[in-house]
Design a protein around this motif. Structure first.
Motif, short mmCIF file in Angstrom:
data_model
loop_
_atom_site.label_atom_id
_atom_site.label_comp_id
_atom_site.label_asym_id
_atom_site.label_seq_id
_atom_site.Cartn_x
_atom_site.Cartn_y
_atom_site.Cartn_z
N GLU A 35 0.90 -1.33 -0.05
CA GLU A 35 -0.07 -0.05 0.28
C GLU A 35 0.90 1.37 0.09
OE1 GLU A 35 -2.86 0.12 -0.54
OE2 GLU A 35 -3.26 2.39 -0.28
N ILE A 36 1.87 0.96 0.76
CA ILE A 36 3.19 2.30 0.84
C ILE A 36 4.18 2.60 -0.62
CG2 ILE A 36 5.15 2.89 1.65
CD1 ILE A 36 4.77 1.84 4.83
N ILE A 37 4.30 1.36 -0.87
CA ILE A 37 4.90 1.71 -2.58
C ILE A 37 3.64 2.36 -3.43
CG2 ILE A 37 5.65 0.55 -4.21
CD1 ILE A 37 6.23 -2.45 -2.20
N ARG A 38 2.35 1.41 -2.96
CA ARG A 38 1.26 2.37 -4.06
C ARG A 38 1.29 4.13 -4.05
NH1 ARG A 38 -3.80 3.66 -4.94
NH2 ARG A 38 -4.31 3.37 -2.87
N LEU A 39 0.99 3.85 -2.91
CA LEU A 39 1.19 6.06 -2.60
C LEU A 39 2.08 6.52 -3.03
CD1 LEU A 39 -0.94 5.30 1.54
CD2 LEU A 39 -1.88 5.97 -0.63
N THR A 60 -2.88 5.41 5.62
CA THR A 60 -3.34 3.93 5.80
C THR A 60 -4.02 3.73 7.05
OG1 THR A 60 -1.00 4.12 6.71
CG2 THR A 60 -0.79 3.76 4.59
N GLY A 61 -4.22 4.72 8.39
CA GLY A 61 -4.49 4.16 8.97
C GLY A 61 -3.54 3.71 10.25
N ILE A 75 4.87 2.27 9.94
CA ILE A 75 4.75 3.12 8.73
C ILE A 75 6.67 3.08 8.62
CG2 ILE A 75 4.57 5.26 7.70
CD1 ILE A 75 2.21 3.96 7.62
N SER A 76 7.05 3.68 9.87
CA SER A 76 8.17 3.80 10.16
C SER A 76 9.06 2.51 9.68
CB SER A 76 9.23 3.86 11.46
OG SER A 76 10.62 5.24 11.23
N HIS A 77 8.78 1.89 10.46
CA HIS A 77 9.41 -0.10 10.50
C HIS A 77 9.62 -0.16 8.91
CE1 HIS A 77 10.12 -4.51 11.12
NE2 HIS A 77 8.44 -4.20 10.60
N HIS A 78 8.34 -0.37 8.18
CA HIS A 78 8.04 -0.88 6.42
C HIS A 78 8.93 -0.07 5.86
CE1 HIS A 78 5.79 -4.40 7.45
NE2 HIS A 78 5.35 -3.28 8.66
N LEU A 79 8.99 1.42 5.64
CA LEU A 79 9.78 1.99 5.15
C LEU A 79 11.73 2.19 5.42
CD1 LEU A 79 8.04 5.94 5.83
CD2 LEU A 79 8.53 4.56 3.97
#
Lengths: 102, 102
Positions: free
Chosen positions: A20-24, A39-40, A46-50
């Motif tokens: 979802e992050i990639i899509r955004l 994303t909610g 979020i920071s972890h996935h980034l």
DNA sequence: TTCTCTGTTCAACTTATTTCAAACAATCAC
DNA sequence: GTGATTGTTTGAAATAAGTTGAACAGAGAA
């Protein structure tokens, strides 16, 4: 084999929040706070996935004042695409022979 | 969005044993017993992952006597490759504008 | 400096996946 | 038929991964 380690890198796309992050990010540059809103998910999540995306070289960052903007690296996506295309070609030219059973 | 659901399908490549199976099948057709020998994993484990790959349409099966031969479906790999290529193009043409913070 | 805001790191919790042994089904050989 | 072989399914245990609140670090504003 080199191809094995290459395919394994696609596990970066395994998580729904990460995709979802990639899509955004495919549409515009965004900072962490935007991604939290959109994303909610919580900020640490979020920071972890980034960080995972950063380590994989899939996103680049730019500090702007107090904010950190993220953007996709298209070349890296092409690279991943190429891994799969190469695998497809290899499968096409693979021997039609069946390995005999012992 | 359509792209989101598409990227998510790449999670099929998330597991190391699954990617190893894919790599092995890229060279030749193999039956379950071969994959057990080649990977060192147990039969139920291999069978489990083959089912996931079957459900995703990434492999096809052919029964030969008591054996079941598996082969990759190159068209599906091309499809996955295309998903990433489309995403790369989208990222390239994405706005260079930065979304302002609240 | 002090306060606020943005973002990351940490450690514990939770959830999802993978793996395994055992049971089961189906095929072939005898 | 019986026995051996190949492969799948099931359910439980082990492992890996994601999520969370709290603590922390750094930049800007007053």
């Amino acid at each position: 084999m080199l191809i094995s380690t290459s395919i394994d890198r696609l596990s970066i796309f395994a998580d729904p929040l990460r995709t979802e992050i990639i899509r955004l990010l495919a549409d515009e540059q965004l900072c962490t706070c935007h991604l939290v809103d959109m994303t909610g998910a919580r900020q640490p999540t979020i920071s972890h996935h980034l960080k995972i995306l950063r380590d994989a070289g899939l996103v680049e960052t730019e500090a702007v004042g107090r904010n950190t903007y993220y953007r996709l690296v298209p070349e890296r996506l092409e690279e991943y695409s190429g891994i799969l295309l190469a695998l497809s070609r290899r499968a096409k030219s693979a021997s039609k022979e069946r390995h005999p059973c012992a």
